[in-house]
Design a protein around this motif. Structure first.
Motif, short mmCIF file in Angstrom:
data_model
loop_
_atom_site.label_atom_id
_atom_site.label_comp_id
_atom_site.label_asym_id
_atom_site.label_seq_id
_atom_site.Cartn_x
_atom_site.Cartn_y
_atom_site.Cartn_z
N PRO A 16 -2.91 4.45 1.55
CA PRO A 16 -2.95 4.80 0.13
C PRO A 16 -2.54 6.24 -0.17
O PRO A 16 -2.21 6.56 -1.31
CB PRO A 16 -4.41 4.56 -0.26
N SER A 17 -2.51 7.12 0.84
CA SER A 17 -2.14 8.51 0.58
C SER A 17 -0.64 8.75 0.77
O SER A 17 -0.16 9.86 0.55
CB SER A 17 -2.94 9.46 1.48
N ALA A 18 0.12 7.73 1.16
CA ALA A 18 1.56 7.88 1.36
C ALA A 18 2.24 8.15 0.03
O ALA A 18 1.99 7.47 -0.96
CB ALA A 18 2.16 6.64 2.01
N ALA A 19 3.07 9.20 -0.02
CA ALA A 19 3.67 9.62 -1.29
C ALA A 19 5.18 9.69 -1.26
O ALA A 19 5.82 9.53 -2.28
CB ALA A 19 3.11 10.98 -1.69
N ASN A 61 0.34 15.84 0.41
CA ASN A 61 0.29 17.24 0.84
C ASN A 61 1.42 17.60 1.81
O ASN A 61 1.47 18.70 2.32
CB ASN A 61 -1.06 17.54 1.50
N GLY A 62 2.32 16.65 2.08
CA GLY A 62 3.42 16.91 2.98
C GLY A 62 3.11 16.65 4.44
O GLY A 62 3.93 16.92 5.32
N LYS A 63 1.94 16.09 4.73
CA LYS A 63 1.55 15.77 6.11
C LYS A 63 2.24 14.48 6.53
O LYS A 63 2.24 13.49 5.80
CB LYS A 63 0.04 15.60 6.22
N GLU A 64 2.83 14.50 7.72
CA GLU A 64 3.54 13.33 8.23
C GLU A 64 2.54 12.24 8.62
O GLU A 64 1.62 12.46 9.39
CB GLU A 64 4.37 13.72 9.44
#
Length: 75
Positions: A16-19, A61-64
């Motif tokens: 769910p945090s994939a952006a 947040n740009g985290k892979e």
């Protein structure tokens, strides 16, 4: 999917945090960046040269979250 791709490659995740999804050519140059909507996105690959491409899925947040590769073929 599909892999190998022909004209379109689809990205899907249940996280769910994939952006965002970024696509890179083999030299590491980012050639596409698209937002994920409800965990999915499609990238038009019809103008890509045949070869291997890398992608990464990022959170807000740009985290892979995930990275892998796909192949693009032409007929």
């Amino acid at each position: 999917y599909p892999n190998p791709a022909t004209d379109l490659v689809n990205f899907s995740t249940k996280n769910p945090s994939a952006a965002n999804v970024d696509v890179f050519d083999f030299s590491g140059k980012r050639i596409a960046s698209q937002s994920l909507e409800n965990g999915t996105s499609s990238v038009n690959t019809s103008n890509y040269a045949a070869g291997v491409y890398m992608y990464r899925i990022l959170d807000e947040n740009g985290k892979e979250l995930k990275s892998s590769k796909f192949f693009y073929i032409t007929y």
